[in-house]
Scaffold this motif. Sequence first.
Motif, PDB file in Angstrom:
ATOM      1  N   HIS A 343       5.447   7.401  -1.571  1.00 13.38           N
ATOM      2  CA  HIS A 343       5.166   8.772  -1.266  1.00 13.38           C
ATOM      3  C   HIS A 343       6.125   9.144  -0.156  1.00 13.38           C
ATOM      4  O   HIS A 343       5.980   9.909   0.913  1.00 13.38           O
ATOM      5  N   CYS A 344       7.246   9.161  -0.448  1.00 14.88           N
ATOM      6  CA  CYS A 344       8.489   9.660   0.323  1.00 14.88           C
ATOM      7  C   CYS A 344       8.655  11.065   0.407  1.00 14.88           C
ATOM      8  O   CYS A 344       8.644  11.718  -0.704  1.00 14.88           O
ATOM      9  N   GLN A 345       8.917  11.734   1.531  1.00 15.25           N
ATOM     10  CA  GLN A 345       9.241  13.184   1.689  1.00 15.25           C
ATOM     11  C   GLN A 345      10.128  13.382   2.661  1.00 15.25           C
ATOM     12  O   GLN A 345      10.338  12.786   3.791  1.00 15.25           O
ATOM     13  N   VAL A 346      11.276  14.455   2.411  1.00 11.37           N
ATOM     14  CA  VAL A 346      12.122  14.960   3.231  1.00 11.37           C
ATOM     15  C   VAL A 346      11.715  15.720   4.316  1.00 11.37           C
ATOM     16  O   VAL A 346      10.886  16.575   4.015  1.00 11.37           O
ATOM     17  N   GLN A 347      11.902  15.373   5.636  1.00  8.99           N
ATOM     18  CA  GLN A 347      11.290  16.066   6.843  1.00  8.99           C
ATOM     19  C   GLN A 347      12.538  16.830   7.354  1.00  8.99           C
ATOM     20  O   GLN A 347      13.570  16.463   7.201  1.00  8.99           O
ATOM     21  N   TRP A 348      12.024  17.929   7.930  1.00  8.79           N
ATOM     22  CA  TRP A 348      13.056  18.759   8.625  1.00  8.79           C
ATOM     23  C   TRP A 348      13.816  18.147   9.871  1.00  8.79           C
ATOM     24  O   TRP A 348      12.926  17.627  10.651  1.00  8.79           O
ATOM     25  N   CYS A 349      15.151  17.934  10.264  1.00  7.72           N
ATOM     26  CA  CYS A 349      15.857  18.363   9.109  1.00  7.72           C
ATOM     27  C   CYS A 349      16.677  17.453   8.343  1.00  7.72           C
ATOM     28  O   CYS A 349      16.960  17.370   7.271  1.00  7.72           O
ATOM     29  N   CYS A 350      16.511  16.191   8.956  1.00  7.39           N
ATOM     30  CA  CYS A 350      17.563  15.336   8.389  1.00  7.39           C
ATOM     31  C   CYS A 350      17.095  13.753   8.201  1.00  7.39           C
ATOM     32  O   CYS A 350      17.600  13.149   8.347  1.00  7.39           O
ATOM     33  N   TYR A 351      15.624  13.580   7.745  1.00  2.78           N
ATOM     34  CA  TYR A 351      15.235  12.154   7.474  1.00  2.78           C
ATOM     35  C   TYR A 351      14.377  12.199   6.486  1.00  2.78           C
ATOM     36  O   TYR A 351      13.714  13.261   6.295  1.00  2.78           O
ATOM     37  N   VAL A 352      13.999  10.882   5.990  1.00  3.55           N
ATOM     38  CA  VAL A 352      12.933  10.867   4.992  1.00  3.55           C
ATOM     39  C   VAL A 352      12.021  10.058   5.451  1.00  3.55           C
ATOM     40  O   VAL A 352      12.112   8.965   6.114  1.00  3.55           O
ATOM     41  N   GLU A 353      10.497  10.721   5.527  1.00  4.88           N
ATOM     42  CA  GLU A 353       9.489   9.786   5.704  1.00  4.88           C
ATOM     43  C   GLU A 353       8.730   9.190   4.585  1.00  4.88           C
ATOM     44  O   GLU A 353       8.353   9.832   3.666  1.00  4.88           O
ATOM     45  N   CYS A 354       8.362   7.848   4.755  1.00  6.25           N
ATOM     46  CA  CYS A 354       7.826   7.006   3.775  1.00  6.25           C
ATOM     47  C   CYS A 354       6.527   6.663   4.244  1.00  6.25           C
ATOM     48  O   CYS A 354       6.498   6.117   5.404  1.00  6.25           O
ATOM     49  N   GLN A 355       5.658   6.254   3.386  1.00  9.02           N
ATOM     50  CA  GLN A 355       4.419   5.417   3.506  1.00  9.02           C
ATOM     51  C   GLN A 355       4.497   3.996   2.946  1.00  9.02           C
ATOM     52  O   GLN A 355       5.737   3.800   2.042  1.00  9.02           O
ATOM     53  N   GLN A 356       3.721   3.050   3.419  1.00  8.51           N
ATOM     54  CA  GLN A 356       4.202   1.589   2.994  1.00  8.51           C
ATOM     55  C   GLN A 356       2.696   1.685   1.911  1.00  8.51           C
ATOM     56  O   GLN A 356       1.852   1.606   2.540  1.00  8.51           O
ATOM     57  N   CYS A 357       3.076   0.892   1.083  1.00  8.31           N
ATOM     58  CA  CYS A 357       2.103   0.564  -0.362  1.00  8.31           C
ATOM     59  C   CYS A 357       2.249  -0.646  -0.531  1.00  8.31           C
ATOM     60  O   CYS A 357       3.165  -1.405  -0.316  1.00  8.31           O
ATOM     61  N   MET A 358       1.270  -1.170  -1.042  1.00 10.40           N
ATOM     62  CA  MET A 358       0.997  -2.607  -1.605  1.00 10.40           C
ATOM     63  C   MET A 358       0.500  -2.738  -3.139  1.00 10.40           C
ATOM     64  O   MET A 358      -0.005  -1.857  -3.556  1.00 10.40           O
ATOM     65  N   GLN A 359       1.306  -3.498  -3.922  1.00 12.70           N
ATOM     66  CA  GLN A 359       0.757  -3.733  -5.006  1.00 12.70           C
ATOM     67  C   GLN A 359       0.831  -5.359  -5.551  1.00 12.70           C
ATOM     68  O   GLN A 359       1.461  -5.873  -4.791  1.00 12.70           O
ATOM     69  N   GLU A 360       0.081  -5.571  -6.599  1.00  9.87           N
ATOM     70  CA  GLU A 360      -0.056  -7.114  -7.008  1.00  9.87           C
ATOM     71  C   GLU A 360       1.179  -7.206  -7.786  1.00  9.87           C
ATOM     72  O   GLU A 360       1.388  -6.577  -8.661  1.00  9.87           O
ATOM     73  N   GLU A 361       1.633  -8.343  -7.592  1.00 11.26           N
ATOM     74  CA  GLU A 361       3.011  -8.545  -8.648  1.00 11.26           C
ATOM     75  C   GLU A 361       2.791 -10.240  -9.258  1.00 11.26           C
ATOM     76  O   GLU A 361       2.664 -10.970  -8.443  1.00 11.26           O
ATOM     77  N   VAL A 362       3.140 -10.117 -10.420  1.00 10.96           N
ATOM     78  CA  VAL A 362       2.890 -11.595 -11.216  1.00 10.96           C
ATOM     79  C   VAL A 362       4.407 -12.252 -11.152  1.00 10.96           C
ATOM     80  O   VAL A 362       5.446 -11.608 -11.611  1.00 10.96           O
ATOM     81  N   VAL A 363       4.216 -13.356 -10.843  1.00 14.19           N
ATOM     82  CA  VAL A 363       5.512 -14.314 -10.836  1.00 14.19           C
ATOM     83  C   VAL A 363       5.403 -15.246 -11.535  1.00 14.19           C
ATOM     84  O   VAL A 363       4.649 -16.306 -11.515  1.00 14.19           O
ATOM     85  N   TYR A 364       6.426 -15.449 -12.569  1.00  7.22           N
ATOM     86  CA  TYR A 364       6.844 -16.736 -13.479  1.00  7.22           C
ATOM     87  C   TYR A 364       7.741 -17.637 -13.006  1.00  7.22           C
ATOM     88  O   TYR A 364       8.918 -17.150 -12.364  1.00  7.22           O
TER      89      TYR A 364
END
Length: 368
Positions: A343-364
């Motif tokens: 959920h990244c968004q460009v903020q005025w003027c010069c930086y990007v603000e993101c949220q931290q999300c989590m998801q489940e990942e399967v590892v073999y």
Amino acid sequence: MHPSRERALLLPPPLRVPLAAAAWCLLLLQADAYFGLTGKEPLTQFPLLGPSTNPTHWKAHLKQCDLLRLSRKQKRLCRREPGLAETLRDAIRLGVVECQYQFRNERWNCSLDGRADLLKRGFKETAFLYAVSSAALTHSLARACSAGRMERCTCDDSPDLENRKAWQWGVCGDNLKYSTRFLKNFLGQKKVGKDLRAKVDIHNTNVGIKAVKNGLKTTCKCHGVSGSCAVRTCWKQLSPFHETGNLLKLRYDGALKVFSATNDAMGHSELASPQHHSHLAKGPPAPRATDLVYIEDSPSFCRPSRYSVGTAGRTCSREANCDSMCCGRGYNIQTRMVTFSCHCQVQWCCYVECQQCMQEEVVYSCKQ
């Protein structure tokens, strides 16, 4: 790290001929121990060199040459060439990272484990190591010349291009001509080896150099009002090294097993391969100058040996390579939670603000 400790990390067991090429190839393979590489970091960009008359810079250069594991001749050349030591370090990093990337999904993953024993044998993997090491050095030298990091070379001076005009516009061609000439002297390839292994190593080293040449392109740029081409300058530019790595991996996949055959017409032995269908009426079927060649069948790399640690515990893709990498032993399935930016968004003027999300990942991962 203390200098004596660095030196200890770089001492290999004795290797067979050709010594200069083997010493350089082993140095490349020891780069992870020397630099702590993971294969994911970007390449280090070295700053421009100061004047060679600066005593501090000169002493630092000599120290770097002494710390690198080189043959006596290579160390002498290094000490005479300001900028070469840092270029060698650049080449080491470039070759190791690319090798590990190309074999990330293979049973042999270009690990440092077993590197010295591997270089003593004539496997396909050894052929790739010689090729990628010489390619990395060729590429790094040519780029170092155009970047101003070497004192004895500068931009490409091909007579078919208007290089002086290019320099005026702030561009500089990669000097592959100087790079290849210096490299042959550095690796000691003035004479072709007499035994089969020496011929194979030199052949594969030259395959790496040719792969870099294959990626040399002429780049042009127009200068003028509103994009018009009132003035057009052109220069030689190397392709990204990743493209060279892709080409060498294709050469590895199609590598030819060779033997030594006597050429009756020339009166000396040559490399020959029954796998290569030659249309020539005379002489043995010889591999092409672009073919990687080997003389021994590779081990499976499935189980721990002197050449690798095996594939137990390696992560794999169930759809792509688990069956092959795990060698029929099966694989474990684990789930884990991973964090990523979302959920990244460009903020005025010069930086990007993101949220931290989590998801489940399967590892073999491959079973023991």
